[in-house]
Design a protein around this motif. Sequence first.
Motif, short mmCIF file in Angstrom:
data_model
loop_
_atom_site.label_atom_id
_atom_site.label_comp_id
_atom_site.label_asym_id
_atom_site.label_seq_id
_atom_site.Cartn_x
_atom_site.Cartn_y
_atom_site.Cartn_z
N ALA A 168 -2.06 -12.89 -14.72
CA ALA A 168 -2.24 -11.72 -15.30
C ALA A 168 -3.38 -12.52 -16.04
O ALA A 168 -4.31 -10.90 -16.03
CB ALA A 168 -1.31 -11.31 -16.34
N LEU A 169 -4.01 -13.33 -16.46
CA LEU A 169 -5.25 -13.55 -16.56
C LEU A 169 -6.34 -13.00 -16.05
O LEU A 169 -6.91 -12.39 -16.73
CB LEU A 169 -4.97 -14.32 -17.08
CG LEU A 169 -6.12 -15.00 -18.72
CD1 LEU A 169 -6.31 -14.16 -19.82
CD2 LEU A 169 -6.80 -16.68 -18.46
N PRO A 170 -6.08 -13.55 -14.54
CA PRO A 170 -7.51 -12.97 -13.57
C PRO A 170 -7.42 -10.91 -14.11
O PRO A 170 -9.17 -10.67 -14.17
CB PRO A 170 -7.05 -13.24 -12.20
CG PRO A 170 -6.12 -14.43 -12.85
CD PRO A 170 -5.55 -14.14 -13.83
N PHE A 171 -6.62 -10.94 -14.32
CA PHE A 171 -6.70 -9.02 -13.67
C PHE A 171 -7.11 -8.75 -15.69
O PHE A 171 -7.83 -7.31 -15.66
CB PHE A 171 -5.51 -9.03 -13.39
CG PHE A 171 -5.16 -8.94 -12.64
CD1 PHE A 171 -5.03 -7.86 -11.63
CD2 PHE A 171 -3.59 -9.87 -12.04
CE1 PHE A 171 -5.00 -7.66 -9.51
CE2 PHE A 171 -2.89 -9.62 -10.44
CZ PHE A 171 -4.24 -8.92 -9.77
N SER A 182 -7.66 1.99 -7.53
CA SER A 182 -7.96 0.48 -6.40
C SER A 182 -6.77 0.52 -5.33
O SER A 182 -7.29 -0.41 -4.41
CB SER A 182 -7.37 -0.58 -7.73
OG SER A 182 -7.80 -0.56 -8.90
N GLY A 183 -6.38 1.96 -4.68
CA GLY A 183 -5.53 1.61 -3.50
C GLY A 183 -4.09 2.06 -3.47
O GLY A 183 -4.33 1.84 -4.34
N ALA A 184 -4.11 2.16 -2.48
CA ALA A 184 -2.98 2.27 -2.69
C ALA A 184 -1.94 1.61 -2.54
O ALA A 184 -0.47 1.34 -3.02
CB ALA A 184 -2.16 3.25 -0.95
N PHE A 185 -1.80 0.25 -1.67
CA PHE A 185 -1.22 -0.13 -2.17
C PHE A 185 -1.05 -1.49 -3.19
O PHE A 185 -0.10 -1.82 -4.35
CB PHE A 185 -1.80 -1.96 -1.29
CG PHE A 185 -1.75 -3.13 -1.12
CD1 PHE A 185 -0.02 -4.10 -0.73
CD2 PHE A 185 -2.32 -4.31 -2.39
CE1 PHE A 185 0.78 -4.98 -1.34
CE2 PHE A 185 -0.87 -5.77 -2.58
CZ PHE A 185 0.12 -5.79 -2.06
N PHE A 186 -2.13 -0.93 -4.04
CA PHE A 186 -2.79 -2.29 -5.50
C PHE A 186 -1.71 -0.74 -6.41
O PHE A 186 -1.30 -0.90 -7.50
CB PHE A 186 -4.14 -1.68 -6.35
CG PHE A 186 -4.21 -3.20 -5.69
CD1 PHE A 186 -4.27 -4.21 -5.75
CD2 PHE A 186 -5.60 -2.82 -5.12
CE1 PHE A 186 -4.32 -5.71 -5.32
CE2 PHE A 186 -6.33 -3.97 -3.99
CZ PHE A 186 -6.12 -5.05 -4.26
N GLY A 187 -2.00 0.59 -5.82
CA GLY A 187 -1.00 1.32 -7.32
C GLY A 187 0.59 2.00 -6.40
O GLY A 187 1.41 1.31 -7.69
N MET A 192 5.69 -1.06 -9.09
CA MET A 192 6.86 -1.51 -8.57
C MET A 192 6.77 -2.63 -10.45
O MET A 192 8.17 -2.97 -10.89
CB MET A 192 6.94 -2.66 -7.63
CG MET A 192 7.54 -3.53 -7.46
SD MET A 192 7.31 -4.68 -6.01
CE MET A 192 6.18 -6.14 -7.19
N ILE A 193 5.60 -3.01 -10.82
CA ILE A 193 5.47 -4.02 -11.97
C ILE A 193 6.07 -3.65 -12.54
O ILE A 193 6.99 -4.18 -13.58
CB ILE A 193 4.06 -4.86 -11.92
CG1 ILE A 193 4.06 -5.78 -10.78
CG2 ILE A 193 3.89 -5.20 -13.67
CD1 ILE A 193 2.67 -6.00 -11.06
N THR A 194 6.19 -1.89 -12.93
CA THR A 194 5.79 -0.97 -14.33
C THR A 194 7.84 -0.56 -14.53
O THR A 194 8.17 -1.18 -15.74
CB THR A 194 5.35 0.59 -14.45
OG1 THR A 194 3.83 -0.14 -14.55
CG2 THR A 194 5.91 1.01 -14.93
N ILE A 195 7.65 -0.40 -13.29
CA ILE A 195 9.51 -0.29 -13.40
C ILE A 195 10.06 -1.58 -13.44
O ILE A 195 11.46 -1.45 -14.56
CB ILE A 195 10.10 0.24 -11.81
CG1 ILE A 195 9.30 1.44 -11.21
CG2 ILE A 195 10.92 0.24 -11.52
CD1 ILE A 195 9.64 1.29 -10.03
N LEU A 196 9.66 -2.90 -13.10
CA LEU A 196 10.74 -4.15 -13.46
C LEU A 196 10.38 -4.17 -14.76
O LEU A 196 11.07 -4.76 -15.82
CB LEU A 196 9.71 -5.40 -12.24
CG LEU A 196 10.48 -5.37 -10.85
CD1 LEU A 196 9.79 -6.24 -9.78
CD2 LEU A 196 11.90 -4.97 -10.72
#
Length: 306
Positions: A168-171, A182-187, A192-196
């Motif tokens: 997480a730190l670099p982000f 930031s793009g469809a993939f990153f979205g 997915m991260i939010t749901i998890l």
Amino acid sequence: MTVGMMLIVAVPGFILVKSKAVKPESISAFSKVLMYVCQPALTLYSVGKADFTAELGINLLIFFGIITVVQLLFIGFFFLLFRKKQEDIRYRIATVATTLSNCSFLGVPLLEAIFPDSPNAAAYSMMYFLSMNLLGWTLVSAIITRDKKYFGVKKIFLNPAVLSVAVALPFFLTGFKLSAESGAFFGALGNMITILGKMTTPLCMLIMGMRLATVRVKALFVSPLQYFSVAVNQLIFPLFVFGALFFVPIAAEIKVCMFVMCACPVASVVQNYAEILGEGQDTAANTVLLGSILSIATLPLLALLI
């Protein structure tokens, strides 16, 4: 209201075990999903909500240092207090249950409710979570199992808490957001991260309900040691932090966030570590659930201070 809804989520877990749809020996597998998948996702979710500034970076380091020292002081004190009873797993669980707070599972939704316009609050919860889990995968695990192997370098650095923060730190430092902008993939990845990440609280309560189904309900309310652990954790510990920070010249946001998270009930990770380590599961589950029930009274009471 938030705590009450959390307790309701434990009911399906209770039913699953009582109906034999889930076997008791499978509970540890659910705990591993929580600790190795959902908790790291919650860290990434919390960091993603804040925007890095030099001031925030310094405040996060201050927050991390203070909460780590305070937790070490309390765990060390109760370890010495119970040193002649450490052969009894109940006292080993009590040693850590007096200190570890539900800073992520309950702390994050509470802070989001108290500070709806402050994304930094979630970042502070991440630092508390990191500190608690660094101690959890090392000192706490060593206390529960009485095995010094948990103080090894590998255990300190190669655990889900540290690895998730390293990712997480670099982000956080660059301000890069996992969003549709930031793009469809990153979205999609961000969703997915939010749901998890938001699965942590319901999954944690399901696990608690599963474990409760394996013990006598009477045992939840008759142990003086469990009441002692809850009283220290949910009253003495946060009041100590409140008093210690009152005159310290740091940002008010740090003080309030730390106090709120310290006032949260006994950490669910106490049970999760017990499940993963295979010791003291019943005592841990009873203490966590008792703390969650009593927090319906203790949280509003302590909230009057802020």
